[in-house]
Structures are given as C-alpha cells and as structure tokens.
Write an enzyme that holds these catalytic residues in place. Structure first.
Site, mmCIF file in Angstrom:
data_model
loop_
_atom_site.group_PDB
_atom_site.id
_atom_site.type_symbol
_atom_site.label_atom_id
_atom_site.label_comp_id
_atom_site.label_asym_id
_atom_site.label_seq_id
_atom_site.Cartn_x
_atom_site.Cartn_y
_atom_site.Cartn_z
ATOM 1 N N GLY A 180 -2.937 -19.629 -39.482
ATOM 2 C CA GLY A 180 -4.220 -19.005 -39.805
ATOM 3 C C GLY A 180 -4.042 -17.602 -40.342
ATOM 4 O O GLY A 180 -3.414 -16.761 -39.693
ATOM 5 N N GLY A 181 -4.588 -17.370 -41.530
ATOM 6 C CA GLY A 181 -4.474 -16.049 -42.162
ATOM 7 C C GLY A 181 -5.775 -15.281 -42.124
ATOM 8 O O GLY A 181 -6.089 -14.544 -43.059
ATOM 9 N N HIS A 445 -13.399 18.055 -48.818
ATOM 10 C CA HIS A 445 -12.068 17.914 -49.411
ATOM 11 C C HIS A 445 -11.048 18.658 -48.566
ATOM 12 O O HIS A 445 -11.291 19.806 -48.160
ATOM 13 C CB HIS A 445 -12.057 18.491 -50.827
ATOM 14 C CG HIS A 445 -10.699 18.501 -51.459
ATOM 15 N ND1 HIS A 445 -10.093 17.364 -51.930
ATOM 16 C CD2 HIS A 445 -9.817 19.522 -51.656
ATOM 17 C CE1 HIS A 445 -8.901 17.671 -52.403
ATOM 18 N NE2 HIS A 445 -8.703 18.976 -52.260
#
Length: 467
Positions: A180-181, A445
């Site tokens: 299962g991924g 920023h």
C-alpha cells in the site's frame, strides 16, 4: 441515568462532539470501549505515528545533515526502546488530556461496549461482565475505523502486521515489505527507512498517494527514493507466507509476471474500514452499507432513525481526524438547534513524511475531468531563501485558479511544514480569495509561506519574482 446526548466512541470526532454538546448546555455522556480515551488517532494512529516520525527525522538529520551545519557527532546510534517509550509517553499525556477535558466540561464517561437496546436506550457492557443501562434523547455514533486487510492475506500481528503493530515493534526491521502506497504506509515506511531499514512498497495503483494531485505523488516518490525506499507501482499482491522470521510476499507485475519479495516484516496498509461491530444497529433498524460497513446519513449527519447521528470514519467521506472533529461540532450544534456548515471540499489532506505533503480543494485531474478552465502557478522550494537556510530544498507549492475569475480552486504542496502551511490555503479558499488577493498580502521574509505567495504570483499572469 437520563442524558440529552450519549456519544459512543471517544476518538477525535467523539470527544469533540461530547465537549461541544456540554458547552451548549446539553447533559452529555461518552462511552468508550477501551481503557483510554482518544480512539485510534490518539492511541494507535495520528499521535504515536507523529512522535516516531519526529524522532526518526531527528536521527536522520543528525546522521546526514548535521555535519553540513557544522555539528559533529561521534558514535551516533538509535536507542529504539527509548524512542518507543517516548512515543508511549506522548500518547499517555495526550489521552490523559481528554480525561481532564471531560471532567472540566462535566461529561460523564463510561468504559465498556455501548450498544442499542432501542433508539433511546443504550446498554454498556463492562469488562467484568456487568451491564449498565442509560437513556438518552440523542445518540452520536463515533466508533471510528480499523485497518483493512486482504482476504487472501491473514494478519498474524507478528510478521504480517497492520499499522497498530508497526507502532510497537521491538526492533527496527531489516527489510520491511509495505503493501500500500497511501498515507499510513508511507509515513510508517519512512520512519523505518530513516532508521536504517530497507523498505519496499508494493502499490496496486500506478502512483503513490493516488487520491492526491498527481504531481505530489511523483515528487514524494522521488524524495522517498533518496531514503532508499523502492517502489513497485501497478503491482497486484497475490499472497504472503511466513516461515520462521521471514515473510515472502508474492505479486503480479503490470506485465502479468509473478515475483516475490522477502523481508522480516510485512506491513499491510491498504486503508481502513468503518467499525460498527457490536453496536446493535439492527435493534433500531439501521443497516450498514454492504461494502465498507459505513452508516448512511443525511445532510445533517442523521441516520434513518431520528435522533441518532453518526460522524467520522463510520460515515461517508475522507477518514481524517479533523473531518471527524468538524462533524462532531456540527452535530452538537444541530442538536442544539443551530445551523452550522461544513465545506467538505476544503478539508485538507496531509501526509506527514518529510518533506510533508498537503492538499486542499480540487486537484488538477478533477478540474480537467469536470471541464473547468483553470490556470496554474507553482514555485519550487529550492528557490526559497528560508528553505536554503534550513536545507529543505525538495518540493514545491502549486496553486490552481479559475481561468476567468482568478478564484483559488486548489492548493497543493510538498515541502517543509506543508502540514501547517496548508491552513493558509484553507482560509483563502473559505473566503473565496483570488490568487491575486494572496499576492497582495504581506508574507514575512524569510519564511516557507513565501512559496505560497510566489505560486499565486505565478498563477497571476506569470508574475513570480524569485524564479
């Protein structure tokens, strides 16, 4: 004992529903089958997996990036027992917090299996065999889900395991074969890959995290491959057998060839199925869907029986803790006579690998299928100053906006702290912001969130500044 509301199940949906009911002045009780509150998420799901993910990421960074940062370590090793003990402490503290919240909000709790005698009568069967009968005006079913299995592949909980056992191993696997991924498997697979295990992923679909935007799956596969994880996509598992301490997993390739993988553990992570066993739904005329065992509800999450509601993993929609929480709040407010609202399209999905993956709104594939004209803008983290400073250069942010109105229709990202950053997309889309609206908002920023602004700039007449 007479109540206004009885909640069956104390996972994120159940305990939030109970607390919101109590806040609204409703006399509330919560019945929990197990000895601790919190359901799958707090005990054997979201919380313990994140604890192991963080611990393994610290180790991986110490082994692979600290030297570049100017931090030298000698004789680095993993104390796996301590790692698991810390995870257990986190779980204990978190589940204990629910006990505190129940007391604070005067919610009565019962430990045992709750089942319907009739629509207004709940019988609590306790571990010692005794029973207690409660009466109520309303019931909220919040019994969650359990790991799915494959009918031809028996789970022995020793070598062939589910996510529950994977969180409590006593050793790091040498070779973990992951069936299962999807989200659960990749998160746990990445934990053990960071700690030195070889991890092989066998996925039936042609991409990992197949329900998310295709670009995210491609990027995540590339990143996880750097950890040494290997992927067998489009492969159909046909069986598994255990011999001593070795598991042999057999599967068919896309060309129809038969192959095998041998490992010391096989983790079956093929999704989850609603858990409604023992509720006595037949006693009140409620039938579950043949596939998936889910309970059918109307737009107000009420079942076919008036006054009986169901939320979370036992009803339609994504099996996500925060979706269950939203539904718990929603039902509590409906019972109290309010008119709440949930926008299911704006419930984000997250994969807590590193980098993290997060998505909200429509995928590019959905927009194409629906014939919606859209524009796209993306921004790579390798162009982010903050990402360069932290050495988190993998991934990108992609924004999808309406071609005419510029309204944001979807936001998809893989990168550092994507799980936290996706909230900006949710807020923007809840208020129906355009891509340009986001570009006009100041972003500090340097921060990772600047990538969202840049992706929106890219979607707005290709105006990105830093690429």
């Amino acid at each position: 004992m007479q109540y206004d509301v009885i909640v069956i199940g104390s996972g994120p949906g159940g305990y939030v529903a109970a607390i919101r009911c109590a806040q609204l002045g409703l006399k509330t009780a919560c019945i929990e089958k197990y000895s601790t509150f919190g359901g799958t998420c707090l005990n054997v799901g979201c919380i313990p997996s994140k604890a192991l993910l963080d611990s393994s990421e610290h180790y991986h960074n110490a082994a692979h990036t600290f030297k570049t940062h100017g931090i030298n370590l000698d004789n680095l090793s993993v104390d796996f027992t301590q790692m698991v003990n810390r995870k257990n402490e986190v779980v204990s503290q978190t589940t204990g917090g629910i006990t505190f919240l129940f007391k604070k909000n005067k919610i009565t709790s019962y430990q045992g299996l709750g089942s319907f005698k009739d629509k207004n009568t709940i019988v609590v069967k306790k571990e010692d065999g005794s029973e207690e009968t409660l009466t109520t005006k309303n019931v909220i079913i919040a019994t969650g889900s359990k790991p799915s299995s494959l009918p031809f592949l028996p789970i022995d909980k020793k070598r062939i395991i589910t996510s529950t056992e994977a969180l409590n191993l006593t050793e790091v696997p040498k070779h973990l074969v992951l069936i299962g991924g999807g989200v659960i498997g990749l998160e746990l697979g990445s934990v053990y890959a960071r700690l030195g295990a070889k991890v092989s992923v066998v996925e039936y679909m042609d991409s990992i995290i197949p329900t998310m935007d295709k670009g995210l799956g491609k990027e995540l596969q590339k990143v996880l491959s750097k950890l040494g994880m290997e992927f067998y996509l489009g492969h159909k598992v046909t069986g598994a057998k255990v011999e001593g301490e070795e598991v042999t997993v057999s599967f068919d390739t896309p060309k129809g060839e038969q192959k095998e993988l041998k490992g010391d553990y096989c983790l079956v992570a093929v999704g989850r199925v609603a858990y409604t066993d023992g509720l006595g739904l037949e006693n009140i005329g409620i039938t579950v869907e043949e596939r998936g065992k889910k309970i059918t509800v109307n737009e107000h999450l009420e079942t076919s029986v008036k006054g009986i509601y169901a939320i979370g993993d036992v009803v339609r929609g994504a099996m996500l803790a925060h979706k269950a929480e939203d539904e718990g709040t929603y039902v509590a407010e409906v019972i109290a006579g309010q008119k709440p609202h949930i926008n299911y399209n704006l419930i984000p999905g997250v994969v807590y690998t590193w980098p993290e993956v997060a998505s909200v709104g429509y995928t590019e594939e959905q927009l194409k299928a629906n014939g919606v004209k859209y524009k796209t803008g993306s921004f790579p983290f390798k162009a982010s100053g903050r990402a360069r400073a932290s050495m988190d250069l993998d991934g990108f942010v992609k924004v999808l906006a309406d071609a005419t109105t510029d309204e944001i229709l979807g936001m998809h990202m893989i990168g550092p702290r994507a799980a936290d950053m996706i909230a900006e997309g949710v807020v923007a889309m809840e208020y129906r912001a355009s891509a340009e609206d986001v570009t006009r908002m100041s972003h500090a920023h340097p921060t990772f969130t600047e990538a969202i602004r840049e992706a929106c700039l890219a979607a707005t007449e290709n105006r990105a500044i830093h690429i």
